[in-house]
Write a protein that holds these residues in place. Structure first.
Motif, PDB file in Angstrom:
ATOM      1  N   ASP A   1      46.019  32.852  41.949  1.00 39.62           N
ATOM      2  CA  ASP A   1      45.956  33.908  42.618  1.00 39.62           C
ATOM      3  C   ASP A   1      45.614  35.387  41.912  1.00 39.62           C
TER       4      ASP A   1
ATOM      5  N   LYS B   1      40.302  34.489  41.741  1.00 40.77           N
ATOM      6  CA  LYS B   1      39.105  33.900  41.379  1.00 40.77           C
ATOM      7  C   LYS B   1      38.162  33.406  42.533  1.00 40.77           C
ATOM      8  N   SER B   2      38.824  32.725  43.582  1.00 42.33           N
ATOM      9  CA  SER B   2      37.966  32.518  44.886  1.00 42.33           C
ATOM     10  C   SER B   2      37.470  33.760  45.475  1.00 42.33           C
ATOM     11  N   THR B   3      38.339  34.851  45.488  1.00 45.23           N
ATOM     12  CA  THR B   3      37.782  35.974  46.215  1.00 45.23           C
ATOM     13  C   THR B   3      36.467  36.492  45.230  1.00 45.23           C
TER      14      THR B   3
ATOM     15  N   ASP C   1      42.211  48.009  41.997  1.00 42.64           N
ATOM     16  CA  ASP C   1      42.909  48.957  43.264  1.00 42.64           C
ATOM     17  C   ASP C   1      44.175  48.683  43.439  1.00 42.64           C
TER      18      ASP C   1
ATOM     19  N   ALA D   1      37.869  42.490  43.166  1.00 45.17           N
ATOM     20  CA  ALA D   1      37.170  41.585  43.860  1.00 45.17           C
ATOM     21  C   ALA D   1      37.070  41.951  45.245  1.00 45.17           C
TER      22      ALA D   1
HETATM   23  N1  LIG Z   1      44.276  43.921  46.319  1.00 41.54           N
HETATM   24  C1  LIG Z   1      43.352  43.284  45.674  1.00 41.54           C
HETATM   25  N2  LIG Z   1      43.830  41.850  46.199  1.00 41.54           N
HETATM   26  C2  LIG Z   1      43.174  40.919  45.558  1.00 41.54           C
HETATM   27  C3  LIG Z   1      42.012  41.135  44.793  1.00 41.54           C
HETATM   28  N3  LIG Z   1      41.312  39.966  44.492  1.00 41.54           N
HETATM   29  C4  LIG Z   1      42.003  39.162  45.124  1.00 41.54           C
HETATM   30  N4  LIG Z   1      42.959  39.593  45.826  1.00 41.54           N
HETATM   31  C5  LIG Z   1      44.025  38.832  46.677  1.00 41.54           C
HETATM   32  O1  LIG Z   1      44.444  37.929  45.738  1.00 41.54           O
HETATM   33  C6  LIG Z   1      45.108  36.802  46.326  1.00 41.54           C
HETATM   34  C7  LIG Z   1      44.694  35.659  45.714  1.00 41.54           C
HETATM   35  O2  LIG Z   1      43.241  35.704  45.755  1.00 41.54           O
HETATM   36  P1  LIG Z   1      42.338  34.478  45.425  1.00 41.54           P
HETATM   37  O3  LIG Z   1      40.920  34.841  45.383  1.00 41.54           O
HETATM   38  O4  LIG Z   1      42.882  33.455  46.516  1.00 41.54           O
HETATM   39  O5  LIG Z   1      43.058  33.764  44.049  1.00 41.54           O
HETATM   40  P2  LIG Z   1      42.575  32.393  43.198  1.00 41.54           P
HETATM   41  O6  LIG Z   1      43.884  31.466  43.414  1.00 41.54           O
HETATM   42  O7  LIG Z   1      42.620  32.962  42.068  1.00 41.54           O
HETATM   43  O8  LIG Z   1      41.355  31.809  43.724  1.00 41.54           O
HETATM   44  C8  LIG Z   1      44.528  36.847  47.793  1.00 41.54           C
HETATM   45  O9  LIG Z   1      45.243  37.249  48.678  1.00 41.54           O
HETATM   46  C9  LIG Z   1      43.337  37.925  47.480  1.00 41.54           C
HETATM   47  O10 LIG Z   1      43.005  38.620  48.780  1.00 41.54           O
HETATM   48  C10 LIG Z   1      41.621  42.619  44.356  1.00 41.54           C
HETATM   49  O11 LIG Z   1      40.687  43.065  43.642  1.00 41.54           O
HETATM   50  N5  LIG Z   1      42.523  43.459  44.915  1.00 41.54           N
END
Ligand SMILES: Nc1nc2c(ncn2[C@@H]2O[C@H](COP(=O)(O)OP(=O)(O)O)[C@@H](O)[C@H]2O)c(=O)[nH]1
Lengths: 413, 302
Positions: A13, A16-18, A145, A180
């Motif tokens: 969370d 990373k994926s984003t 943000d 991201a």
């Molecule tokens: N507000 C905000 N939310 C983010 C940002 N980057 C990711 N998120 C949110 O954080 C959550 C986890 O992101 P994800 O990319 O799935 O995380 P991962 O588990 O690291 O792959 C999702 O709900 C994204 O939309 C960001 O820069 N700002």
């Protein structure tokens, strides 16, 4: 145009994926039909937006669980570089995947959630980066943000991480504040963080100098395959095919074949079927020697006067990747590039706490995801260098003799 | 760039050749699965380089669905002859007869799924312990986690959970009897890398990759070549179009795209500008379900 392999690491969370989705999307590496699928899959999002994280989300089982559970590879390119991303998951127990993904990376992006700052996972990922000697570290401070794009928050995280970096001896660390989700400082410079004067992430990735093949001195080549055409025209041809692991070889070089210790001279060098005067890492080469000697797969050809170690008892770090625990006394196959040797783990001296780097006593067997210092003994002498000086000849794997699975990453000390 | 540095295509090439040599050395009976498409043509080219001046130390195996483009088959035979390579061809049609399988029905009845049977039979017939394929990780999401050495059980099945971690450039090809390994030397190449390499190396391709006039019918926005293998209904509009193929599979499940690109440069130019990914554009069967590839892989498809 050259090639950069990097790995992304972060806790679940952290985004990373984003981030990866954003890199691909903003650099226009996503195709229309892939976007359509994404739009369909995106749930609970306001109209018009897509969930970029879905782009990198592979297998169905994982989709159902909503987590990434393995290393996946992504590709994108810009006019300046081709990039290969190893996408390693952030779960606590998946040290194994991160090590796998990091083993070929020359750069790591460590994600930090700006709201949380340097976390236990951040330390763990940084420790692995330092163990594997990844040359470049980018600390991407994400979700700016959510902290009102605050420069103070950013600065505090930089100060905190700098302590970790200096403890671990990480040399090249770059900090970038990003969102991201909104795309700040990923491909386009952020309008909301005018106080940040550095490069955007993509710009940095495109321009960072990665010293691949920097080592031109220590020539190492291991024989993978012996080419013997045995045709009329090439009756006596005997070529040793293998990758130049490090350094440069020239026609006429005096060489030594290890572990046997026999000396000879390079009579010819071929790369991709073409005769050349010299060959360098990581070219695939075929070497012919002036003398008729018996060489086989796994033998190492080095230049006289610059020789690796040849020993059968070695100190190693083992990153345990197997489900079955390691006990001192266990036997395995050691695969060192193309060489396969029976090996016994003689002694496990301590366990490395990957959160603190402290040395812990080993009471029970070594379990999945643990890193230990051990002494191993090989059935015949191994030709190697220390991982820190030459990763290509200082790394190996252990293979379980009965299941054939790869159970450990070996970093020779 | 210093004179001791490789550009990205040379790096990819070096990696693939390294993999080829590992396969040849680690396995007793490897085979290269040749489909006639640009990816497997690139594979053969890399294999040639890996073992030069010797010949390729394993056979090329073609699982022929009987629905191939004649141009691709001619190319295959020509290539094998030029390289003096061993070519093994097995027909899906024969498997259907021998095993009493049901011919798929429908407008674009594809034998694509049945290939798996012929492939597994061929693996057994020759005792192949490693099958080299031209899959790339960029093709599709389910492929992104595929290993370069991918272990299959005796039913040819792939279990995402059993895959071995692959570290550095060390490839563990040890298997139990009955198991075999699918090896993907061009895992790290993208479609564009393949095209750029083909251009750089001046590799010849079957003519269907370049624009030509062809009788096609328009089906759900895609052009499918008319052939005895598809069902043409009265309501179908048959047109002659200037087309080329971006991938070459069966005539029943590969769609053509309208194009005037008749040289490699023109093709690459079009691809660079293309906004539709390769699979979405040209594979009719993939559209069926989103997890189509994953299912197929679990069942032993390349
Ligand atoms: N507000 C905000 N939310 C983010 C940002 N980057 C990711 N998120 C949110 O954080 C959550 C986890 O992101 P994800 O990319 O799935 O995380 P991962 O588990 O690291 O792959 C999702 O709900 C994204 O939309 C960001 O820069 N700002």
């Amino acid at each position: 145009m050259d090639l950069l392999r990097f790995i992304t690491a972060g806790s679940v969370d952290d985004g990373k994926s984003t981030l990866i989705g954003r890199l691909l999307y903003d650099s226009k590496n996503i195709m229309v039909d892939q976007l359509e699928v994404l739009e369909k899959q995106t749930k609970n999002k306001q109209a018009g937006s897509i969930d970029l994280a879905l782009l990198t989300d592979g297998l169905r089982a994982e989709r159902e669980q909503g987590i990434t559970i393995d290393v996946a590879y992504r590709y994108f390119s810009t006019p300046k570089r081709k990039f290969i991303i190893a996408d390693a998951p952030g779960h606590v127990q998946y040290t194994r995947n991160m090590i796998t993904g990091a083993s070929n990376a020359s750069l790591i992006i460590i994600l930090i959630d700006a709201r949380q700052g340097v976390a236990e996972q951040t330390r763990r990922h940084s420790i692995i980066a330092s163990l594997l000697n990844i040359p470049q570290v980018v600390v991407a401070i994400n979700k700016m943000d959510l902290v009102e794009y605050s420069q103070d928050t950013y600065n505090n995280i930089v100060i905190d991480y700098a302590k970790v970096a200096s403890q671990l001896g990480l040399q090249h660390v770059t900090y970038i504040p990003i969102s991201a989700l909104n795309g700040d400082n990923i491909v386009d410079a952020s309008e909301t963080m005018p106080w940040y004067e550095g490069q955007t992430l993509l710009n940095y990735l495109e321009t960072v100098q990665v010293e691949t093949n920097a080592n031109l001195d220590d020539a190492r080549m291991q024989v993978q395959f012996v080419i013997r055409p045995q045709t009329e025209a090439l009756h006596d041809y005997r070529g040793y095919a293998g990758k130049v692991l490090s350094g440069v070889y020239k026609k006429g070089d005096s060489v030594k074949i290890l572990p046997a210790g026999i000396e000879s001279t390079i009579a010819s060098l071929e790369v991709n079927g073409v005769a050349v005067e010299e060959a360098f890492a990581p070219q695939p080469v075929v070497i012919q020697l002036a003398d008729d000697i018996d060489i086989s797969r796994g033998d190492t050809i080095v230049k006289l006067g610059n020789e690796p170690k040849v020993e059968n008892e070695l100190e190693v770090l083992l990153c345990w990747l197997g489900d079955k625990p390691l006990q001192a006394g266990n036997k395995y196959y050691l695969q060192h590039n193309s060489r396969l040797i029976r090996t016994v783990v003689k002694e496990v001296s301590y366990k490395l706490d990957v959160n603190t780097l402290s040395q812990q006593p080993v009471t029970e067997g070594v379990k999945l995801n643990e890193v230990v210092k051990a002494t191993i003994k090989t059935a015949s002498p191994l030709v190697f260098d220390a991982y820190k000086t030459l990763p290509a000849t200082g790394s190996a794997i252990l293979i379980d003799e009965t299941s054939n699975s790869t159970v450990a990453a070996v970093l020779i000390q | 760039m210093s004179k001791y540095q490789l550009d990205y295509l040379e790096q990819l090439e070096a990696e693939s050749i390294h993999i080829f040599r590992e396969v040849a050395a680690q396995f007793e009976r490897p085979a290269l699965l040749f489909s006639g498409g640009k990816d497997s043509i690139t594979l053969v080219h890399l294999a040639k380089k890996a073992f030069a001046p010797g010949k390729i130390p394993f056979p090329l195996v073609h699982i022929d669905t009987g629905h191939n483009f004649p141009e691709a088959l001619n190319y295959r035979d020509q290539l094998a002859k030029e390289l003096n390579a061993d070519l093994i061809v097995r027909q899906v049609g024969d498997t259907i007869k021998q095993r009493n399988l049901t011919e798929p029905k429908g407008k674009f009845a594809s034998r694509n799924w049945l290939q798996t049977y012929t492939l597994l039979d061929t693996i057994e017939e020759f005792g192949f312990d490693a099958c080299i394929g031209g899959a790339r990780r960029d093709e599709e999401k389910a492929r992104a986690k595929e290993r370069i050495f991918s272990v299959r059980d005796e039913f040819g099945q792939w279990d995402p959970k059993l895959q071995r971690p692959e570290l550095w450039n060390v490839f563990n090809g040890r298997i139990h009897k009955g198991e075999n390994v699918r090896v993907f030397p061009i895992s790290n190449w993208t479609e564009l890398d393949i095209w750029n390499y083909i251009r750089k190396e001046k590799i010849g391709l079957p003519s269907i990759y370049f624009s030509h006039d062809r009788e096609v019918l328009l089906h759900e926005g895609q052009y499918v070549a008319t052939s005895p293998f598809i069902q043409i209904d009265d309501t179908d509009v048959v047109l002659t179009k200037r087309v080329r193929y971006r991938t070459v599979g069966d005539m029943t499940c590969t769609a053509a795209i309208e194009s005037n690109a008749s040289t490699l440069d023109e093709v690459i130019h079009e691809i660079t500008a293309a906004r539709i990914s390769e699979r979405g554009e040209t594979r009719i069967d993939d559209r069926v379900t989103e997890a189509a590839m994953e299912d197929r892989k679990k069942n032993g498809y390349f």
